[in-house]
Write a protein that holds these residues in place. Structure first.
Motif: not given
Ligand SMILES: CC/C=C\C/C=C\C/C=C\CC/C=C/CC(=O)SCCNC(=O)CCNC(=O)[C@H](O)C(C)(C)COP(=O)(O)OP(=O)(O)OC[C@H]1O[C@@H](n2cnc3c(N)ncnc32)[C@H](O)[C@@H]1OP(=O)(O)O
Length: 525
Positions: A208-214, A316-322, A361-364, A460-467
């Motif tokens: 909570e309070p994210s609203r995503y689910f699998l 939103g964008i998740i920025l990470t390293s390969d 950026s306007s994106l998360v 991803l959880s954080e992203m959902a929270r921000w979105l």
């Protein structure tokens, strides 16, 4: 650099949040003719991601629509497609009841009563305490006879929902269940629904309070197998061990992005009640060995950001390293060592551009920091809205410019101050501190420190929270918080470039940069 499109279940963009708008939508829906709607296709822009599906009759299954057929058309018509598609309910009013094509995807809705249905609270979370009349509402709903799925869902979950809720093309009881949990601030819990056609084995809620689910679903009428849709755990989208070919294809193509799923025509034919819509891009930095910010990488990043900003599909964008063990090593020192002033100027302008784009950026933007993150790498992370750092003492983060004999320009300093405050920045900048995860968390450089294998899922959880926050409000607030800092650079961009060039082109600075690079190379040996 890699752009990976990753699905995050996100149905709420157009969902009415205020009581009034919710009420208005309900009122409109109450007068819909209860004819079954054949859903011709889906669009990734549709606010409705949840399409109930049922295999009707015993006839042959209809083949998947050809590529470029209805789905492509609808996608092309997007974004108005979803509106048209919703209003098609009106168009169908009074039309003769259509025979359902065996195997076609249909909305589960029929014979809706026009009698008023209690509106508030719309739903009550399920579990032990079943709301009084929960089963009755669903069972007495005439549509329930042809809609055992929804009736059973109601019974199983104990939730009380108005039958007309099934009409809402952007929602489903499963979603409502979670929406309601969200509203009631209750922790999400797995639920189990059953039907002879489909059983939802588990709904994995986010915190909570994210609203995503699998959703894990078993589709009985198809060659059996469990299909996991979603991807909030980062990578479950392709986990479809024994599913029907259409499902497999959809899942595969879905992981390549909505456009790919549409172009194969695989999406709409699936007997699934969940389609994924809103998209989050995962941007993986890939410039081995250490993701140094070369001019090429900077340019790529700027272009990709611009593309994603302009593509309204993304929020939103998740920025990470390969690259293993390194998120980003900061400026590519070879771009400013032994180079002519013109090159240094071009390089610095690209760096400014990237920072400005990211910062405003306007994106998360969520940084999933899965490696060392010094200097410019730290600035990239600080330009994001949220930072998740892997818990590894080798993954240190901070602005260490002074240790190289160089000075962080004012906008790097401002970004630092805005994040961790003046005194902490003063100390950390002068000392060139690189913080290990625990200290970084303590000082406020990062928002979460999690085990390495949980960085992506936490991001991803954080992203959902921000979105979860309406875009316009979040964007305006972000702008309000950051604009002054960005404006300061915008006002002095040329002067800053000149400063940088004259500074790094000094013999003494060139020598110390050379020595630093040499030290790095030797350290390896
Ligand atoms: C009054 C004000 C006046 C003027 C102000 C105006 C302007 C201010 C001027 C300048 C400001 C400039 C701002 C700069 C910000 C920066 O980003 S500076 C860059 C700082 N970066 C670092 O210090 C990171 C250095 N690297 C590392 O610490 C490690 O490499 C790292 C922990 C990232 C990874 O470690 P490991 O996995 O062990 O890798 P190696 O160390 O073995 O490195 C592998 C190879 O990569 C090369 N390399 C590493 N970092 C860089 C780099 N930043 N640029 C280019 N190349 C790099 C390294 O040499 C190895 O190369 P090799 O394989 O040996 O050839």
């Amino acid at each position: 650099m890699d752009l990976i499109h990753c699905c995050v279940r996100w149905p709420w963009k157009n969902f009415p949040t205020s009581k009034t708008s919710l009420f208005q939508k309900e009122e409109r829906l109450r007068h819909y003719n209860p004819l079954p709607l054949t859903v011709p296709a889906f669009s990734n822009r549709m606010p409705a991601q949840c399409v109930f599906s049922r295999i009707e009759g015993k006839g042959k299954r209809s083949p998947p629509p050809p590529p470029g057929g209805a789905p492509a058309k609808l996608a092309a018509a997007s974004p108005v497609a979803s509106r048209k598609w919703r209003s098609s309910a009106h168009a169908l009013r009074g039309a003769p009841r259509r025979a359902q094509t065996p195997g076609s995807v249909t909305y589960v809705q029929s014979n809706l009563p026009r009698r008023p249905v209690p509106r508030s609270p719309r739903l009550r979370p399920g579990g032990a305490a079943r709301a009084p009349g929960a089963g009755r509402t669903a069972r007495s709903h005439p549509g329930a006879a042809t809609c055992p799925f929804s009736a059973k869902m109601a019974l199983a979950s104990g939730v009380r929902f108005a039958p007309r809720a099934l009409l809402r093309p952007w929602s489903s009881p499963v979603e409502l269940f979670h929406h309601d949990r969200y509203r009631h601030h209750e922790p999400p819990a797995p639920v189990h629904y059953e039907d002879k056609h489909v059983s939802v084995v588990k709904v994995w809620g986010g915190t909570e309070p994210s609203r995503y689910f699998l959703i894990t679903a078993r589709i009985h009428k198809w060659p059996s197998g469990i299909l996991r849709l979603g991807g909030i755990n980062g990578d479950d989208i392709s986990e479809a061990p024994r599913v029907c070919p259409w499902a497999r294809r959809w899942v595969q193509t879905a992981s390549a992005g909505p456009a790919a799923a549409l172009s194969t025509g695989a999406g709409p034919s699936l007997p699934l009640f969940l389609l994924l819509a809103e998209w989050v891009a995962v941007m993986k930095l890939r410039n081995p060995p250490v993701n140094a910010l070369s001019l090429e990488l900077l340019t790529e990043l700027v272009i990709s950001l611009e593309k994603l900003e302009n593509d309204k599909t993304f929020r939103g964008i998740i920025l990470t390293s390969d690259c293993p063990r390194v998120f980003c090593a900061g400026l590519d020192l070879t771009e400013i060592c032994g180079r002519n002033p013109a090159h240094c100027a071009e390089y610095w302008k690209a760096m400014q551009e990237l920072w400005l784009r990211m910062y405003l950026s306007s994106l998360v933007l969520v940084a999933a920091i899965n490696g060392a993150c010094p200097a410019g790498g730290c600035i990239i992370a600080l330009s994001c809205d949220c930072r998740v750092l892997a818990d590894n003492p080798k993954y240190r983060i901070g602005l260490n410019e002074t240790l190289l004999g160089i000075i962080a320009p004012f906008w790097l300093k401002d970004t630092y101050v805005n994040t961790i405050g003046h005194r902490a920045s003063e100390q950390a900048l002068q000392l060139g501190s690189l913080f290990p995860p625990a200290e970084a968390l303590q000082v406020g450089l990062v928002d979460q420190v999690v085990p390495e294998d949980q960085v992506q899922s936490t991001a991803l959880s954080e992203m959902a929270r921000w979105l979860a926050v309406p875009d316009h409000a979040r964007q305006l607030t972000k702008n309000m918080m950051r604009k002054a800092t960005a404006d300061r650079l915008l006002r002095q961009r040329d002067a800053d470039t000149q400063n940088f060039v004259s500074f790094v082109c000094r013999d003494s600075i060139q020598k110390s940069l050379q020595a630093y690079l040499e030290k790095l190379r030797q350290r390896k040996g």
